[in-house]
Design an enzyme around this catalytic site. Structure first.
Site, PDB file in Angstrom:
ATOM      1  N   ASP A  17       0.869  -1.166   0.000  1.00 61.46           N
ATOM      2  CA  ASP A  17       0.000   0.000   0.000  1.00 61.46           C
ATOM      3  C   ASP A  17       0.911   1.222   0.000  1.00 61.46           C
ATOM      4  OD1 ASP A  17      -2.385   1.530   0.254  1.00 61.46           O
ATOM      5  OD2 ASP A  17      -2.034   1.685   2.404  1.00 61.46           O
ATOM      6  N   ASP A  19      -0.269   5.050   0.825  1.00 58.72           N
ATOM      7  CA  ASP A  19      -0.574   6.051   1.844  1.00 58.72           C
ATOM      8  C   ASP A  19      -0.549   5.413   3.231  1.00 58.72           C
ATOM      9  OD1 ASP A  19      -1.167   8.407   0.152  1.00 58.72           O
ATOM     10  OD2 ASP A  19      -2.731   7.091  -0.638  1.00 58.72           O
TER      11      ASP A  19
END
Length: 223
Positions: A17, A19
């Site tokens: 991922d 963020d």
């Protein structure tokens, strides 16, 4: 510190991922969701803003309407959030999470490929990561706009593993949000939580392969 919840598995790939894992941007999303909502008269709390994490536009709209009702204009408020955050980032930039370069170095040294699996659009990822010399370090990039259904559905992690030519069960999935962890778990990956903005609940902990305090702790899962 690393806490392992399941037996050790061989790791052949790592799915990231962005963020809250690669970039220290979750705090910005939270801030500007609240500011955009307040601008239009919706008093979003920090806890509510965190519920919007890792959701693509469709899933985000569904969550937003559960928070404020179907009459809340999600598209308009989301666009305001984007404008506010873009203005901030243009002026201040974004910061990488500590130890991301050291982890990528460790993967490179071991010949372990890695891919981005983020709900954010590709153009934004490229604009945030390129100035930090990070975008080119990932073998593949998969976004929530490249798959039929975004997180918490498994599509993005299934696609990420496939892009690396690997089975999901051979891939660590590094996440900071409950929706992301659920997506990785449903795909059959090895979900690893690196908490960012809050502490995980028991429902999230029950899905984990491991939990790490920092990205540097991930290296111990590679060998």
């Amino acid at each position: 510190m690393l806490t392992r919840y399941n037996d050790k598995s061989p790791v052949r790939g790592v799915l990231f991922d962005v963020d809250g894992v690669i970039l220290d941007t979750e705090c910005l999303y939270s801030r500007f969701w609240m500011e955009a909502c307040h601008f239009y008269g919706f008093p979003m709390t920090r806890e509510q803003s965190l519920q919007m994490r890792s959701l693509n536009k469709t899933a985000g709209q569904e969550k937003f309407h559960t928070l404020f009702g179907p009459s809340a204009d999600y598209a308009t408020i989301r666009q305001k959030r984007i404008e506010l955050m873009d203005a901030f980032v243009e002026k201040e930039g974004v910061a990488p999470k500590p130890d991301i370069c050291a982890l990528l170095d460790a993967l490179e040294q071991r010949g372990i490929p890695c891919a981005i699996t983020s709900s954010s659009p590709r153009q934004r990822l490229q604009s945030y990561l390129t100035p930090l010399n990070l975008y080119h370090r990932f073998t593949k990039v998969v976004t929530g706009y490249d798959v039929p259904k975004g997180k918490p559905e498994p599509d993005i992690y299934l696609r990420g593993a496939a892009e690396l030519g690997l089975e999901p069960g051979a891939c660590l999935a590094l996440e900071d949000s409950p929706a992301g962890i659920l997506s990785a778990f449903r795909a059959g990956c090895l979900p690893v939580l690196i908490p960012d903005q809050d502490c995980p609940g028991e429902d999230t902990l029950s899905l984990l392969y491991a939990k790490a305090d920092t990205l540097a702790d991930i290296v111990t899962l590679l060998d």
